[in-house]
Write a protein that holds these residues in place. Structure first.
Motif, short mmCIF file in Angstrom:
data_model
loop_
_atom_site.label_atom_id
_atom_site.label_comp_id
_atom_site.label_asym_id
_atom_site.label_seq_id
_atom_site.Cartn_x
_atom_site.Cartn_y
_atom_site.Cartn_z
N LEU A 24 0.84 -0.94 -0.01
CA LEU A 24 -0.05 -0.18 0.00
C LEU A 24 0.96 1.27 -0.08
N SER A 25 0.34 2.30 -0.67
CA SER A 25 1.42 3.24 -1.08
C SER A 25 -0.03 4.73 -0.13
N CYS A 26 0.65 5.64 0.39
CA CYS A 26 0.24 6.25 0.70
C CYS A 26 1.02 7.97 0.35
N THR A 27 0.14 9.10 -0.04
CA THR A 27 1.14 10.39 -0.93
C THR A 27 0.56 11.30 1.03
N ALA A 28 1.32 12.00 1.20
CA ALA A 28 0.94 13.40 2.21
C ALA A 28 1.21 14.66 1.32
N SER A 29 0.31 15.25 1.26
CA SER A 29 0.26 16.64 0.15
C SER A 29 -0.71 17.46 1.49
N GLY A 30 -0.65 18.44 1.24
CA GLY A 30 -1.47 20.37 1.69
C GLY A 30 -1.68 19.43 2.96
N LEU A 31 -1.01 18.84 3.79
CA LEU A 31 -2.23 18.64 5.68
C LEU A 31 -1.70 19.59 5.84
N GLY A 32 -1.17 21.29 5.58
CA GLY A 32 -1.32 22.62 6.56
C GLY A 32 -1.00 22.57 7.86
N PHE A 33 -0.02 20.77 7.85
CA PHE A 33 0.64 20.97 9.29
C PHE A 33 1.52 19.58 9.11
N SER A 34 2.76 19.81 9.97
CA SER A 34 4.14 18.46 10.08
C SER A 34 3.61 18.00 10.60
N PRO A 35 3.26 16.51 10.44
CA PRO A 35 2.70 15.63 10.70
C PRO A 35 3.93 15.01 11.91
N TYR A 36 4.16 14.98 13.43
CA TYR A 36 5.23 14.55 13.76
C TYR A 36 5.47 12.78 12.99
N ALA A 37 4.20 12.11 13.23
CA ALA A 37 3.87 10.65 13.23
C ALA A 37 2.67 9.71 12.28
N MET A 38 3.63 9.45 10.93
CA MET A 38 2.37 8.89 10.32
C MET A 38 2.00 7.23 10.50
N GLY A 39 0.70 6.40 10.20
CA GLY A 39 1.12 4.97 9.33
C GLY A 39 -0.13 5.18 8.92
N TRP A 40 -0.77 3.24 9.12
CA TRP A 40 -1.63 3.00 8.88
C TRP A 40 -2.24 2.05 10.01
N PHE A 41 -4.05 2.36 10.22
CA PHE A 41 -5.09 1.89 10.52
C PHE A 41 -5.63 0.48 9.82
N ARG A 42 -7.05 0.00 9.53
CA ARG A 42 -7.82 -1.03 8.95
C ARG A 42 -9.24 -0.98 9.51
N GLN A 43 -10.08 -0.73 8.47
CA GLN A 43 -11.08 -1.18 9.60
C GLN A 43 -12.16 -2.56 9.09
N ALA A 44 -12.11 -3.92 8.93
CA ALA A 44 -13.03 -5.15 8.76
C ALA A 44 -13.91 -4.54 9.41
N PRO A 45 -14.93 -5.80 8.17
CA PRO A 45 -15.88 -5.66 8.37
C PRO A 45 -16.85 -5.51 9.50
N GLY A 46 -17.80 -4.44 10.10
CA GLY A 46 -18.28 -5.39 11.44
C GLY A 46 -17.79 -4.79 12.31
N LYS A 47 -16.34 -4.63 12.80
CA LYS A 47 -15.17 -4.05 13.20
C LYS A 47 -14.88 -2.34 13.61
N GLU A 48 -14.30 -2.43 14.69
CA GLU A 48 -14.20 -1.00 14.92
C GLU A 48 -12.37 -0.56 14.09
N ARG A 49 -12.27 0.37 14.07
CA ARG A 49 -11.40 0.85 13.68
C ARG A 49 -9.77 0.19 14.19
N GLU A 50 -9.10 -0.70 14.16
CA GLU A 50 -7.71 -0.86 14.61
C GLU A 50 -6.41 -0.41 14.06
N PHE A 51 -5.48 0.16 14.89
CA PHE A 51 -3.51 0.59 14.83
C PHE A 51 -3.39 -1.06 13.65
#
Length: 120
Positions: free
Chosen positions: A19-46
């Motif tokens: 997976l790829s993620c492009t960061a642009s125009g955030l309006g702030f300088s992030p301290y950290a970046m990462g990935w989460f996921r959400q399966a059907p019927g479940k809460e989003r998880e780190f």
């Protein structure tokens, strides 16, 4: 668009995806970046994260050894390499950014998500 995720798809168990993620125009300088996921019927998880320099990567315990987070600082992109995929990895995967040291505490920007479907 501030965080643009891509690379999802339909694969078979045991396959790999990046997976790829492009960061642009955030309006702030992030301290950290990462990935989460959400399966059907479940809460989003780190899933995984590191600081914007690519240091101190950390992962969900259940994913260590199969998933690897990385970055290309020249392109403002982060990646999630997923190996030995399992049907339980099926989820909508989100790229995220935060001003905090711990992205699990609060996310300040979310990407739109990219679907990963793993068939058995």
């Amino acid at each position: 668009v501030q965080l643009q995720a891509s690379g999802g798809g339909v694969v078979q168990a045991g396959d790999s995806l990046r997976l790829s993620c492009t960061a642009s125009g955030l309006g702030f300088s992030p301290y950290a970046m990462g990935w989460f996921r959400q399966a059907p019927g479940k809460e989003r998880e780190f899933v995984a994260a590191f600081n914007w320099k690519g240091e101190n990567p950390n992962y969900a315990d259940s994913l260590k050894g199969r998933f690897t987070i990385s970055r290309d600082g020249t392109k403002n992109m982060i990646y999630l390499q997923m190996n030995s995929l399992k049907p339980e990895d099926t989820a909508l995967y989100y790229c995220a950014a935060t001003l905090l040291a711990n992205i699990r505490s609060r996310v300040h920007a979310w990407g739109q998500g990219t679907q990963v479907t793993v068939s058995s």
